[in-house]
Design a protein around this motif. Structure first.
Motif, PDB file in Angstrom:
ATOM      1  N   TYR A   1       0.833  -1.200   0.000  1.00  0.00           N
ATOM      2  CA  TYR A   1       0.000   0.000   0.000  1.00  0.00           C
ATOM      3  C   TYR A   1       0.871   1.256   0.000  1.00  0.00           C
ATOM      4  CZ  TYR A   1      -4.192  -2.688   1.150  1.00  0.00           C
ATOM      5  OH  TYR A   1      -5.246  -3.556   1.129  1.00  0.00           O
TER       6      TYR A   1
ATOM      7  N   SER B   1       2.728   1.851  -3.304  1.00  0.00           N
ATOM      8  CA  SER B   1       1.764   2.267  -4.325  1.00  0.00           C
ATOM      9  C   SER B   1       1.369   3.723  -4.133  1.00  0.00           C
ATOM     10  CB  SER B   1       0.536   1.358  -4.270  1.00  0.00           C
ATOM     11  OG  SER B   1      -0.408   1.762  -5.221  1.00  0.00           O
ATOM     12  N   ASN B   2       1.116   4.107  -2.897  1.00  0.00           N
ATOM     13  CA  ASN B   2       0.747   5.493  -2.600  1.00  0.00           C
ATOM     14  C   ASN B   2       1.903   6.455  -2.855  1.00  0.00           C
ATOM     15  OD1 ASN B   2      -2.079   5.943  -1.416  1.00  0.00           O
ATOM     16  ND2 ASN B   2      -1.415   4.054  -0.437  1.00  0.00           N
TER      17      ASN B   2
END
Length: 174
Positions: free
Chosen positions: A113, A116-117
């Motif tokens: 996560y 990706s962010n």
């Protein structure tokens, strides 16, 4: 499903960020890595990251679960690369530094996560070229960057000692 998002770090986050950094230092040490065992990153570095709006935090269900620094612009230690080369030297790039996740969230694949962010944040800022480095003993980070398509490019030095040697990676989104 958890409520997971990334936001800019605030000065009030510093104590929690330092706890996470200290946990990461202990994990690296237990893995046999000398990375981050010299006192860095320290409170002054993270304070500056926050002040410059380079520090980001990962929030999971309202709790601070991770920290990372995203810098768009030249990284001085990347100017000289040995045993390889950067593929893109013409365009601006972003560098990820000081990435760490809380021990309270270990094993939950939150690095997916977070990366990706971070990539999305760099992309939103118009950056399509990303770089990162890690200690050759940091197998965890090597695995993560490989998962995200980063390619090994050579060796850089964060300081002129043998322990300053880092494996350098690049991701080009174009």
């Amino acid at each position: 499903m958890s409520n997971i998002y990334m936001r800019s770090a605030q000065p009030a986050d510093l104590d929690q960020i330092m706890t996470i950094i200290d946990q990461a230092k202990a994990l690296l040490k237990s893995d046999g890595s000398s990375q981050w065992q010299d006192g860095h990153p320290n409170r002054a570095t993270l304070t500056e990251d926050i002040a410059q709006h380079h520090c980001w935090v990962l929030i999971v269900n309202g709790q601070l679960a991770g920290t990372a620094t995203l810098i768009v612009g030249e990284e001085p230690t990347y100017q000289e690369i040995q045993a390889g080369n950067w593929v893109d030297t013409q365009h601006p790039y972003a560098t990820f530094h000081r990435i760490a996740l809380s021990a309270d969230f270990r094993g939950e694949r939150l690095s997916d996560y977070f990366f990706s962010n971070l990539i999305s944040q760099a992309y939103q800022q118009g950056v399509r070229h990303l770089r990162i480095d890690t200690h050759e003993q940091n197998q965890r980070m090597q695995h993560i960057v490989g998962t995200f398509g980063y390619q090994y490019r050579g060796i850089i030095y964060v300081n002129p000692t043998p322990d300053g040697k880092r494996l350098a990676y690049e991701l080009n989104l174009d």
